[in-house]
Design an enzyme around this catalytic site. Sequence first.
Site, PDB file in Angstrom:
ATOM      1  N   LYS A   1       0.848  -1.205   0.000  1.00 54.65           N
ATOM      2  CA  LYS A   1       0.000   0.000   0.000  1.00 54.65           C
ATOM      3  C   LYS A   1       0.874   1.242   0.000  1.00 54.65           C
ATOM      4  O   LYS A   1       1.993   1.235   0.534  1.00 54.65           O
ATOM      5  CB  LYS A   1      -0.867   0.022   1.256  1.00 54.65           C
ATOM      6  CG  LYS A   1      -2.034  -0.930   1.195  1.00 54.65           C
ATOM      7  CD  LYS A   1      -2.880  -0.769   2.431  1.00 54.65           C
ATOM      8  CE  LYS A   1      -3.885  -1.892   2.504  1.00 54.65           C
ATOM      9  NZ  LYS A   1      -4.431  -2.078   3.829  1.00 54.65           N
TER      10      LYS A   1
ATOM     11  N   HIS B   1     -16.419  35.057  18.468  1.00 48.41           N
ATOM     12  CA  HIS B   1     -16.841  34.684  19.813  1.00 48.41           C
ATOM     13  C   HIS B   1     -18.113  33.850  19.738  1.00 48.41           C
ATOM     14  O   HIS B   1     -18.997  34.184  18.956  1.00 48.41           O
ATOM     15  CB  HIS B   1     -17.107  35.948  20.637  1.00 48.41           C
ATOM     16  CG  HIS B   1     -17.675  35.660  21.979  1.00 48.41           C
ATOM     17  ND1 HIS B   1     -16.899  35.149  23.006  1.00 48.41           N
ATOM     18  CD2 HIS B   1     -18.943  35.779  22.472  1.00 48.41           C
ATOM     19  CE1 HIS B   1     -17.658  34.984  24.076  1.00 48.41           C
ATOM     20  NE2 HIS B   1     -18.912  35.348  23.777  1.00 48.41           N
TER      21      HIS B   1
END
Length: 466
Positions: A37, A444
């Site tokens: 892989k 905020h």
Amino acid sequence: MANYDVVVIGAGPGGYVAAIRAAHQGFKTAIVEKDAKLGGTCLLRGCIPTKALLHSADVLSEIRHAKDFGIIATGEVDFAGVQKSRQKAVDKSAAGVTYLMKQNKIDVITGRGRLTAPHTVTVDGSDGKATTLEAKFVIVATGSVPKRLPFLEVDGKHVVTSDEILELPAPPKSLIVLGAGAVGVEFASVYSRFGAETTIVEMLERALPIEDEEVSAEFEKAYKKRGIKVLTSTKLEKAAVQGGKVVATVAGKDGGAQTLEAEMVLVAVGRGPVTKDLGLEALGVKVDKGGYIEVDGLMRTAVPHIYAIGDIVRTPALAHVASAEAILAVDHAAGKKVHPLKYRNMPSATYSDPEVASVGLSERAAREAGYQVKVGKFPFSALGKARIIGQTEGFVKIVAEAKYDEVLGVHIIGPHATDLIAEACVAIQLETTATEYAHTVHAHPTLTEAVMEAAHAAAEGRAIHI
Ligand SMILES: Cc1cc2nc3c(=O)[nH]c(=O)nc-3n(C[C@H](O)[C@H](O)[C@H](O)COP(=O)(O)OP(=O)(O)OC[C@H]3O[C@@H](n4cnc5c(N)ncnc54)[C@H](O)[C@@H]3O)c2cc1C
């Protein structure tokens, strides 16, 4: 014999990124990888599988604290399911790299590559057949493997490295971790939450020794709270597997020895470069005593058309560093105007609970480099968003130059530190001042406000919300 502009040896985040970049530059490119892989240590045995395990542990932590948020949930662990989720993340990522190779028309050659002439890479396939590739440029990106201890054989059962511990069928009941670097503390974070009584043994005087000293102290405090023992300034004297468990003798700075016993020991004492049998020295490529390839600031070895990148060179052994070096090397080969990387601006990240991340200089390093330093700190306990999510441990610390106000370092321990560090990377790359940083308005309520508040503390001596 096939001819290429660029042949890359090794398909980790250094090598595969180099191959993609080379294709983007119009180079005819091949990549040689010995594993079945693609993705290297990072995708198959490092960044991705560890973060998948950590995510499962994080989900468990959330469930355990769900009651604090008015949710009743039971936190049963199906460890086979945990492993399945890890494997899925790995397989998808590796398949993604294969897809990228195909999409960019990069030839993938499976086998062990070595240089047999200055422009020739010979690939030994597992079927015993050899393929020869000719290349104008060669990029060596063969990565690293875990270091082992000469007196403690890795058996995959009681003695493991970061490779074996990934695929355990069940969590150990007790675990000794040798080494309190990022790899050691991440696995401690995973397996302690899955029930392993965990002790970390670190030879140096603090955990996460490359981080700012205050961060290490906060980290050790947090681990202690979680029941993880961290023995610093402590050396492993001997260890052996006896009667189905590991028995280790460790000695502290004062010389006092103690015996530790556990079902498993993780050897996380660092990694070593893979540079043997690549045919490098015979061609004039310089390899130092530790096996690292010597390169200049543009990743060129002593043989200018051969580049070396990633864990095989003496730069921070991190995936994003390997990828940045890949882009630099290829762009240089393509004749682009390039500049050496600023390693000081490379972030480091530890994905434990709590998370730790930093960029730039620690307070001590800044002072040692001769800077007049000012420091601003802001605790997550004073932040609305941290209180909402119930994660108030830790702080942001900004180290700035006293006279010119330049931000020299940002250090975060606490929730989502590894994501929060990204904005600090931009700030440092752009040579931001603490004042500019403080006056960059952050949304905020977010965790990012902690960074802005720490910048206020650095720039003006005090934060707003404390
Ligand atoms: C447990 C663990 C967790 C980590 N977590 C992070 C993280 O969260 N973030 C981060 O930035 N870094 C992390 N790292 C580090 C990161 O994995 C490495 O820095 C990165 O993989 C280095 O990339 P590389 O391309 O240099 O080498 P590697 O990823 O090691 O790839 C090298 C490749 O070369 C192949 N190869 C070797 N020799 C040959 C040969 N002769 N012929 C053909 N192929 C060959 C190997 O099979 C391998 O696929 C972690 C490492 C570990 C061990």
